[in-house]
Design a protein around this motif. Structure first.
Motif, PDB file in Angstrom:
ATOM      1  N   LEU A   1       3.640  22.851 -71.242  1.00 36.47           N
ATOM      2  CA  LEU A   1       3.568  21.615 -70.448  1.00 36.47           C
ATOM      3  C   LEU A   1       4.859  20.833 -70.620  1.00 36.47           C
TER       4      LEU A   1
ATOM      5  N   ARG B   1       0.656  25.579 -74.348  1.00 42.40           N
ATOM      6  CA  ARG B   1      -0.759  25.718 -73.977  1.00 42.40           C
ATOM      7  C   ARG B   1      -1.324  26.944 -74.672  1.00 42.40           C
TER       8      ARG B   1
ATOM      9  N   GLN C   1       2.280  15.861 -65.796  1.00 45.31           N
ATOM     10  CA  GLN C   1       2.811  17.081 -66.392  1.00 45.31           C
ATOM     11  C   GLN C   1       2.655  18.268 -65.461  1.00 45.31           C
ATOM     12  N   THR C   2       3.476  19.267 -65.718  1.00 39.51           N
ATOM     13  CA  THR C   2       3.404  20.540 -65.015  1.00 39.51           C
ATOM     14  C   THR C   2       3.415  21.649 -66.057  1.00 39.51           C
ATOM     15  N   SER C   3       2.628  22.686 -65.811  1.00 40.64           N
ATOM     16  CA  SER C   3       2.608  23.846 -66.700  1.00 40.64           C
ATOM     17  C   SER C   3       3.551  24.909 -66.147  1.00 40.64           C
ATOM     18  N   TYR C   4       4.464  25.345 -66.989  1.00 40.19           N
ATOM     19  CA  TYR C   4       5.397  26.413 -66.639  1.00 40.19           C
ATOM     20  C   TYR C   4       5.097  27.598 -67.542  1.00 40.19           C
ATOM     21  N   THR C   5       4.946  28.765 -66.951  1.00 31.98           N
ATOM     22  CA  THR C   5       4.773  29.975 -67.754  1.00 31.98           C
ATOM     23  C   THR C   5       6.081  30.757 -67.709  1.00 31.98           C
TER      24      THR C   5
ATOM     25  N   ILE D   1      -4.747  19.660 -65.865  1.00 29.08           N
ATOM     26  CA  ILE D   1      -3.499  19.114 -66.409  1.00 29.08           C
ATOM     27  C   ILE D   1      -3.291  17.711 -65.868  1.00 29.08           C
TER      28      ILE D   1
ATOM     29  N   SER E   1       3.121  29.663 -71.925  1.00 28.29           N
ATOM     30  CA  SER E   1       2.810  28.555 -71.010  1.00 28.29           C
ATOM     31  C   SER E   1       3.056  27.243 -71.726  1.00 28.29           C
TER      32      SER E   1
END
Length: 168
Positions: free
Chosen positions: A99, A167, A137-141, A133, A97
């Motif tokens: 950011l 993360r 920003q965006t969290s991408y897994t 968050i 994960s």
């Protein structure tokens, strides 16, 4: 006389092919190669330890040394080695994960991730924007696959190097 000339031409061609194989393997000492046996079609992977005019010695992942007669093996291309390993070696899978700025395009994140040298396959399995968050920003897994567990550190360093925040 024609048979003699044909035999000489075939002999010259065979010598040229062996010389070419030997030259390629001499430049590959210390590197991984794949050799495919011409008769059995068995594939052997290993690090080139020694190269001679007639033989090559590979060290396998078990630290065994195997000697091959150059006239009995073909050197596999990088693509052939990659495909063989992808289908025959135990792969390592990880989720990560990260950011990134919210304006990142998923298509480009995937393309960039696929370009990381040890990554075999990658996909985005989750996208999260939420209260934990920052709005910017965006969290991408990412779910990705590599050949060797030790390559995980390289992938993470690469992602951080392009500005991603991992993360925990």
């Amino acid at each position: 006389m024609d048979d003699h000339e044909d035999a000489l031409a075939r002999s010259d061609k065979a010598i040229s092919m062996l010389t070419q194989k030997s030259n390629v393997l001499a430049k590959s000492i210390g590197k991984e190669v794949g050799l495919k046996h011409q008769h059995s079609e068995n594939v052997h992977m290993g690090i080139v330890k020694e190269d001679g005019s007639k033989n090559v010695i590979l060290e396998t992942e078990n630290n065994d040394e195997i000697c091959f007669n150059l006239s009995n093996v073909d050197i596999m291309s990088e693509n052939e080695v990659f495909e063989w390993k992808k289908n025959n070696v135990k792969l390592e899978h990880f989720d990560l994960s990260v950011l990134f700025p919210s304006n990142c395009n998923e298509k480009y994140l995937i393309e960039m991730s696929k370009s990381i040298e040890p990554v075999i396959d990658v996909k985005i399995v989750d996208v999260y924007n939420g209260e934990q968050i920052d709005d910017s920003q965006t969290s991408y897994t990412f779910h990705y696959t590599v050949f060797d567990r030790q390559e995980k550190d390289y992938v993470e360093e690469f992602i951080e190097g392009i500005g991603g925040t991992i993360r925990k």
